[in-house]
Design a protein around this motif. Structure first.
Motif, PDB file in Angstrom:
ATOM      1  N   LEU A   1     -50.385  68.222-106.681  1.00  0.00           N
ATOM      2  CA  LEU A   1     -50.323  68.822-105.343  1.00  0.00           C
ATOM      3  C   LEU A   1     -51.325  69.971-105.239  1.00  0.00           C
ATOM      4  O   LEU A   1     -52.024  70.118-104.234  1.00  0.00           O
ATOM      5  CB  LEU A   1     -48.901  69.326-105.073  1.00  0.00           C
TER       6      LEU A   1
ATOM      7  N   GLY B   1     -48.616  69.028 -93.803  1.00  0.00           N
ATOM      8  CA  GLY B   1     -47.317  68.818 -94.420  1.00  0.00           C
ATOM      9  C   GLY B   1     -46.372  68.263 -93.363  1.00  0.00           C
ATOM     10  O   GLY B   1     -46.671  68.292 -92.170  1.00  0.00           O
TER      11      GLY B   1
ATOM     12  N   ASP C   1     -50.198  65.840 -97.250  1.00  0.00           N
ATOM     13  CA  ASP C   1     -50.204  66.622 -98.490  1.00  0.00           C
ATOM     14  C   ASP C   1     -48.809  66.759 -99.075  1.00  0.00           C
ATOM     15  O   ASP C   1     -48.639  66.635-100.282  1.00  0.00           O
ATOM     16  CB  ASP C   1     -50.754  68.035 -98.214  1.00  0.00           C
ATOM     17  N   MET C   2     -47.853  67.065 -98.200  1.00  0.00           N
ATOM     18  CA  MET C   2     -46.518  67.281 -98.767  1.00  0.00           C
ATOM     19  C   MET C   2     -45.408  67.088 -97.745  1.00  0.00           C
ATOM     20  O   MET C   2     -45.621  67.175 -96.533  1.00  0.00           O
ATOM     21  CB  MET C   2     -46.417  68.673 -99.385  1.00  0.00           C
TER      22      MET C   2
ATOM     23  N   SER D   1     -39.606  61.460-104.734  1.00  0.00           N
ATOM     24  CA  SER D   1     -40.807  61.432-105.585  1.00  0.00           C
ATOM     25  C   SER D   1     -40.881  60.132-106.378  1.00  0.00           C
ATOM     26  O   SER D   1     -41.965  59.678-106.729  1.00  0.00           O
ATOM     27  CB  SER D   1     -40.829  62.643-106.525  1.00  0.00           C
TER      28      SER D   1
ATOM     29  N   ARG E   1     -46.195  67.539-108.671  1.00  0.00           N
ATOM     30  CA  ARG E   1     -46.275  67.473-107.197  1.00  0.00           C
ATOM     31  C   ARG E   1     -45.292  68.426-106.529  1.00  0.00           C
ATOM     32  O   ARG E   1     -44.913  68.218-105.381  1.00  0.00           O
ATOM     33  CB  ARG E   1     -46.014  66.032-106.740  1.00  0.00           C
TER      34      ARG E   1
ATOM     35  N   ILE F   1     -47.886  62.091-102.854  1.00  0.00           N
ATOM     36  CA  ILE F   1     -47.489  63.150-101.923  1.00  0.00           C
ATOM     37  C   ILE F   1     -46.689  64.235-102.657  1.00  0.00           C
ATOM     38  O   ILE F   1     -45.943  63.932-103.595  1.00  0.00           O
ATOM     39  CB  ILE F   1     -46.713  62.546-100.732  1.00  0.00           C
ATOM     40  N   GLY F   2     -46.873  65.494-102.239  1.00  0.00           N
ATOM     41  CA  GLY F   2     -46.172  66.604-102.871  1.00  0.00           C
ATOM     42  C   GLY F   2     -44.851  66.925-102.177  1.00  0.00           C
ATOM     43  O   GLY F   2     -44.552  66.395-101.089  1.00  0.00           O
ATOM     44  N   TYR F   3     -44.078  67.801-102.807  1.00  0.00           N
ATOM     45  CA  TYR F   3     -42.746  68.154-102.302  1.00  0.00           C
ATOM     46  C   TYR F   3     -42.560  69.663-102.330  1.00  0.00           C
ATOM     47  O   TYR F   3     -42.763  70.292-103.376  1.00  0.00           O
ATOM     48  CB  TYR F   3     -41.666  67.459-103.145  1.00  0.00           C
ATOM     49  N   GLY F   4     -42.186  70.240-101.194  1.00  0.00           N
ATOM     50  CA  GLY F   4     -41.987  71.689-101.109  1.00  0.00           C
ATOM     51  C   GLY F   4     -40.524  72.021-100.866  1.00  0.00           C
ATOM     52  O   GLY F   4     -39.927  71.552 -99.894  1.00  0.00           O
TER      53      GLY F   4
ATOM     54  N   GLU G   1     -46.316  59.227 -97.091  1.00  0.00           N
ATOM     55  CA  GLU G   1     -47.404  58.942 -98.038  1.00  0.00           C
ATOM     56  C   GLU G   1     -48.377  57.916 -97.458  1.00  0.00           C
ATOM     57  O   GLU G   1     -49.578  57.976 -97.718  1.00  0.00           O
ATOM     58  CB  GLU G   1     -46.860  58.474 -99.387  1.00  0.00           C
TER      59      GLU G   1
END
Ligand SMILES: Cc1cc2nc3c(=O)[nH]c(=O)nc-3n(C[C@H](O)[C@H](O)[C@H](O)COP(=O)(O)O)c2cc1C
Length: 442
Positions: free
Chosen positions: A435, A4, A46-47, A87, A123, A93-96, A41
């Motif tokens: 994700l 990440g 991953d994120m 996004s 995601r 790609i994911g977002y946390g 990306e």
């Protein structure tokens, strides 16, 4: 390995003006963050991730001036709209996002995460924290921090409610049948009827089920009680940038807690917070890391440390041992972990140190200098492989606390990622649709 990128601190603590940083664009310019998303990306990460805080640090000398003057944990924003923008310029790609279960309400939060899961196409991840900071708590009606154990009890109930709400609409509940006009199937929407110690929620959630159903849950807490909560709430854990032996200890404790709860430890990764500086030569990487030491003045370091520990370190006597200090921090309900705990482990709780020695350590802690992996791609990949294997070959790293953005993110993507890919340690393309699927990939 999963990777990440944590951009939490890139606009604070003096980093925003380091060589390699954006000029003419400052927080929270959304175009900067769109660029970050595209770069990350490109590296198949991953994120993208951010922590959060909701107050202005004011514990140091009982004043917020140092935090504001030097940009220590200030300014901040709710980053969910920024992540939506990010996004929209990426596909995989994911977002946390970080929220505090101590301050938020689970109905609002579960609904928000459901909406974000729709907008991002599955995601989104939520990082739950309990929060140790009085300045944050003061904005949510607290005169002092809620007791440490109670914060975790609230977190577990918070997640119970979120899960019930996310499950309250079955995946095929929506009909949108143009011929009959039926929108939803009432048999597939369920009550929640939760009444617990902290929350009373009738349900159901009034939203369509989202692509991941339950957004990915991440949890960051390293105390024994925090680890027990991780085993209960987390799909993946966010681990602190401690010395490797302490990380190994956390991995063992988490595995035990997971097994006790009937979960398979192999399925739960720890993403270790990893401050990082990568460069073509070791000399260049070390010189860049050293920039952190002078990025902010002593007052700013004091503001950072005092905020996180809920203790005004400006009141320290000229000489002291750490035992009493650690005791006072625990009594204030902050966290038994953190700088003072780590120092006690390193030098012993009863060894006397001076204020100067304490702040010397404090500066390196606050700027992440001590824990920053700095080196060439080969050196860093070696170190990451060692840490990965020592902690059970699961999860990976949350790279971050870089010296400048975008300069050091570009170096991660163009130098470090290809080295990890060459070693077969990291993906060369995204395979999952969500994700959750990408994080489950082995
Ligand atoms: C890696 C890591 C990241 C964290 N990020 C945040 C954050 O962004 N915001 C916050 O309020 N607390 C954050 N925390 C603090 C935790 O929520 C938690 O309150 C603290 O670690 C105390 O829990 P513990 O005593 O179980 O360690 C973080 C903790 C860790 C270990």
């Amino acid at each position: 390995m999963h990777l990440g990128f944590d951009f939490s601190y890139t606009h604070m603590g003096g980093r925003w003006r380091m060589p390699g940083s954006w000029e003419g664009r400052t927080f929270p310019d959304v175009t900067m963050y769109e660029d970050v998303a595209r770069i990350a990306e490109r590296g198949c990460l991953d994120m993208i991730f951010s922590g959060d805080g909701t107050g202005v640090p004011d514990t140091w000398r009982g004043s917020r001036d140092a935090a504001i003057e030097w940009g220590m944990n200030w300014p901040r924003q709710d980053l969910n709209p920024i992540m939506v923008a990010m996004s929209r310029v990426t596909k995989h790609i994911g977002y946390g996002l970080t929220y505090s279960s101590t301050f938020m309400h689970p109905y609002y939060t579960a609904r928000l995460m459901n909406s974000l899961d729709h907008v991002t196409g599955g995601r989104i991840a939520m990082n739950l924290v309990t929060s140790t900071r009085p300045a944050d708590a003061a904005n949510f009606g607290f005169d002092e921090l809620m007791e440490h154990g109670s914060r975790y009890e609230r977190m577990e109930e918070f997640v119970d409610v979120c899960r019930l709400l996310w499950d309250s609409a079955e995946p095929d509940a929506m009909l949108w049948d143009r011929a009959t006009g039926r929108v939803g199937d009432p048999a597939k929407i369920h009550d929640v009827r939760h009444a617990g110690r902290f929350f009373k929620v009738q349900g159901p959630l009034n939203t369509p089920p989202s692509p991941q159903g339950r957004p990915v849950l991440i949890q960051a807490g390293g105390s024994p009680r925090g680890i027990r909560a991780s085993a209960y709430v987390a799909d993946h854990v966010f681990g602190a940038d401690m010395a490797l032996p302490l990380q190994v200890k956390q991995r063992i404790a988490l595995d035990q807690a997971l097994t006790e709860q009937g979960r398979d430890p192999q399925t739960v990764g720890i993403l270790w917070q990893t401050p990082i500086v990568v460069a073509e030569t070791e000399r260049e990487a070390h010189a860049r890391r050293d920039l952190l030491l002078d990025a902010v003045p002593a007052d700013a370091v004091g503001a950072y440390l005092s905020y996180n520990a809920a203790y005004d370190f400006s009141t320290l006597p000229q000489r002291f041992s750490l035992r009493q200090l650690h005791h006072d921090i625990i009594a204030a309900n902050a966290s038994p972990m953190g700088l003072v705990h780590e120092l006690s482990q390193q030098i012993g709780p009863d060894v006397e140190i001076t204020r100067e020695e304490f702040f010397d350590h404090g500066r390196r802690f606050a700027t992440s200098w001590d824990t920053t992996f700095a080196g060439t791609p080969t050196q860093l990949a070696d170190r990451m492989e060692e840490a990965f294997e020592a902690t059970g070959s699961r999860g990976g790293f949350m790279l971050g606390h870089i010296v400048s953005m975008p300069g050091d993110l570009i170096a991660i993507v163009d130098l470090l990622v290809p080295e990890l890919q060459r070693r077969g340690r990291f993906r060369t393309e995204y395979k999952g649709r969500t994700l959750r699927e990408n994080l489950a990939e082995e």
